[in-house]
Design an enzyme around this catalytic site. Structure first.
Site, short mmCIF file in Angstrom:
data_model
loop_
_atom_site.label_atom_id
_atom_site.label_comp_id
_atom_site.label_asym_id
_atom_site.label_seq_id
_atom_site.Cartn_x
_atom_site.Cartn_y
_atom_site.Cartn_z
N ASP A 193 9.49 29.69 -62.45
CA ASP A 193 9.46 28.31 -62.66
C ASP A 193 9.89 28.47 -64.39
OD1 ASP A 193 9.17 25.54 -62.42
OD2 ASP A 193 7.62 25.81 -63.95
N ARG A 210 9.98 33.16 -57.00
CA ARG A 210 10.89 32.29 -57.91
C ARG A 210 10.15 32.02 -59.23
NH1 ARG A 210 10.34 26.56 -60.15
NH2 ARG A 210 12.15 25.67 -60.14
N ASP A 213 21.84 24.54 -61.69
CA ASP A 213 21.86 23.21 -61.79
C ASP A 213 23.33 22.69 -61.89
OD1 ASP A 213 19.28 22.61 -61.16
OD2 ASP A 213 18.57 22.07 -63.19
N HIS A 218 13.19 29.47 -69.38
CA HIS A 218 13.53 29.12 -70.61
C HIS A 218 12.44 28.88 -71.29
CE1 HIS A 218 14.12 25.94 -67.93
NE2 HIS A 218 13.44 25.15 -68.69
N PHE A 255 26.17 23.42 -60.66
CA PHE A 255 26.77 23.11 -59.17
C PHE A 255 26.09 21.69 -58.74
CE2 PHE A 255 26.39 23.27 -54.62
CZ PHE A 255 27.78 23.44 -54.26
N HIS A 256 24.69 21.66 -58.79
CA HIS A 256 23.94 20.29 -58.35
C HIS A 256 24.40 19.33 -58.97
CE1 HIS A 256 21.17 17.26 -58.59
NE2 HIS A 256 21.06 17.51 -57.44
N GLU A 275 14.29 30.03 -62.43
CA GLU A 275 14.83 28.59 -62.86
C GLU A 275 15.19 28.78 -64.26
OE1 GLU A 275 13.58 24.02 -62.85
OE2 GLU A 275 12.20 25.60 -63.13
#
Length: 581
Positions: free
Chosen positions: A244, A242, A306, A247, A308-309, A281
């Protein structure tokens, strides 16, 4: 043993190994590299001095027994006898479980966490996603201020402990994903600038100078990060990474670092016969992040979503501050859009950013499993002032609704540790900085940040107080008690349904059809023959599903099949999953 280090601006480099000093020679084959021989074996301590400066740890250190400021130690990866064999587990059809080693158990070690993996097998998840493990100052922290990107935090157990953890996970049929941080290094214990241009002033990030991905010297910096990433996958047999905050990887080169990393991981996967994968991410809402390299994308296998969250969080809580504002205007419409289109901001105006944001996903080309959906994460819990979970304010019924939407949506679901039993413990921001000035700066900064949102200083936990970390440790007695046991049973049932119903792992985003009534606070959607209905309201809801025989597969409360008119009656704050061919 051969020792080598990249120090392109040095006039002299010495190796200090096991009490002896050795002058290194320039490597004629590689510009900026220095190399030399010295007697060493597993565990031998060593460091490098540049131009007669202090002895510093190896930038590629495999172990830091005394923490980031101490000498490095040689690691012989061939010494470990792996027990588990097999090709590993890929991402399609996965259910991920985000785990912080330091608070998953009170002991806070990898070995202690490995002893609790049976719980995850019974839960039904497929992969454990470990939060960052690289060394950082002190004993306890989130891990995002790590240094020594090839080493394992010693208080967690060091290299051998990670191998034992991965081995045990694989024996139990679990994959392992590791969270790695390439966009910055911690402010304390970071000695890379003494060796070379690892950072650049050309770009800046929220954490200071950017990692040098495109300025002079960036070839070697990129190789450093690539080598670290491949080492986790190769030497520790981790199944995926994953990445971090991708961007914040500032890179203007024609071949972006992420594309280069994706190609390198794909080559290692082909060589090893294991389905290795990368999850980013990303705050960009840019489909190119998860588009194949052959189609001019960056080639990551998936990214956190994010949107959806945020849509789900606003529907559940009514919160509307900060980045929730756009979602809170019509949270059910926002949920419907993310369930069917992936992104909410797909070129729309973002009031939080003050500009338009994102671009649409092509649902015919992007599989649903390439987006991770979640109700809670370390960020979304830990970055609240008091680290309060949804279980602190929502009823068990609403938590069940949130779980249902997350685990039946067309995305790869991810859980945050303890969520599956509605943990009553918070997960707060904690640090253990050994530099008193840095510790005080973090403490004041945290309180200043939340004071701007109306929090009193005394209500914001002190990150440096050991009690803050202790409060954040899971209470393993909870799953045996109500209402935790009922919530846990519901999560287990939903995850089992994903295995039993192929429609729930169908990657076709365009196949999801949604209906909702914002006033009545219900939402229903269809994926193939599976129907999902959630009622977030405080009154029972009558949800029209259409005529046709339907069978209840799972229900939070007692629910009967739809009546002759196709109306499904769902109790308040409840949910149901059905099949309707």
């Amino acid at each position: 043993m051969q020792f080598e280090v990249w120090a392109p601006q040095a006039d002299r480099v010495t190796l200090h190994c096991d009490g002896a000093t050795h002058a290194l020679e320039r490597d004629p084959r590689r510009a900026g590299w220095w190399a030399g021989e010295a007697a060493a074996e597993d565990g031998t301590r060593y460091g490098f001095a540049v131009d007669d400066g202090p002895v510093l740890p190896d930038p590629r250190s495999r172990r830091q027994p005394d923490g980031p400021d101490g000498l490095s130690a040689v690691v012989d990866h061939g010494r470990y006898a792996w027990r588990a064999a097999g090709p590993g587990r890929g991402l399609p059809g996965a259910v991920l479980y985000e785990l912080h080693v330091g608070t998953y158990t009170a002991e806070g070690t990898l070995d202690a966490a490995a002893e609790r993996l049976d719980h995850l097998v019974e839960l039904g998840v497929t992969h454990v996603e470990l939060m960052p493990l690289c060394p950082f100052p002190g004993r306890h922290g989130w891990g995002y201020e790590g240094v020594s990107l090839w080493a394992v935090h010693e208080p967690y157990g060091g290299p051998e402990s990670l191998k034992r953890f991965v081995d045990r996970a694989h024996e139990l049929g679990l994959g392992v994903v590791l969270d790695v941080v390439h966009n910055h290094l911690g402010p304390s214990g970071n000695y890379l600038p003494a060796f070379g241009p690892y950072f650049t002033e050309t770009h800046h990030t929220p954490w200071g100078s950017a990692v040098n991905l495109d300025a002079p010297g960036s070839d070697e910096v990129r190789a450093y990060l690539l080598g670290s990433a491949l080492a986790w996958l190769r030497d520790y047999r981790v199944d995926g990474l994953r990445l971090d905050a991708v961007h914040a990887l500032c890179d203007t080169r024609a071949c972006h670092f992420l594309e280069e990393l994706s190609a390198a991981v794909a080559a290692l996967a082909a060589e090893s016969g294991r389905p290795l994968f990368l999850v980013g991410e990303s705050d960009l809402n840019d489909p190119r992040v998860i588009t194949a390299r052959a189609e001019h994308g960056l080639g990551l296998d998936a990214q956190w979503n994010d949107d959806f969250h945020h849509a789900l969080h606003t529907a559940l809580t009514g919160e509307s501050q900060g980045y929730y504002a756009d979602f809170a205007r019509d949270p059910f419409a926002a949920l419907a859009k993310t369930l069917t289109s992936g992104f909410f901001h797909d070129g729309t105006y973002s009031s939080f950013r003050g500009r338009h944001h994102g671009r649409p996903l092509d649902r015919a080309r992007v599989a649903g499993h390439r987006l991770l959906g979640y109700t809670q994460t370390h960020d979304q819990v830990g970055n609240r002032a008091q680290g309060d979970r949804l279980s602190a304010t929502l009823s068990p019924g609403l938590l069940a609704c949130a779980a249902t939407l997350t685990l039946t949506a067309p995305f790869t679901p991810m859980l945050f540790m303890g969520e599956e039993w509605a943990a009553g413990t918070p997960w707060q921001f904690f640090t253990d900085h050994t530099d008193p000035d840095l510790a005080e700066a973090v403490r004041r900064g945290r309180r200043r940040e939340f004071a701007a949102h109306g929090w009193a200083e005394e209500d914001v936990p002190d990150p440096q107080d050991p009690a803050t970390r202790r409060r954040s440790c899971l209470d393993w007695s909870e799953p045996e008690r109500e209402p935790h046991a009922r919530v846990l049973a519901w999560y287990r049932r939903l995850i089992a349904l994903r295995r039993e119903q192929p429609d729930l792992t169908d990657p076709d985003l365009a196949d999801t059809k949604v209906a909702y009534d914002a006033a009545a606070r219900w939402l229903a959607f269809r994926r193939g023959d599976v129907r999902v209905a959630v009622n977030l309201g405080k009154e029972p809801a009558a949800i029209p599903l259409g005529t046709g025989r339907a069978e209840v597969l799972a229900a939070w409360d007692t629910v009967t099949a739809p009546d002759a008119d196709g109306v499904l009656r769902v109790p308040a704050e409840s949910c149901v999953v059905l099949t309707q061919p």
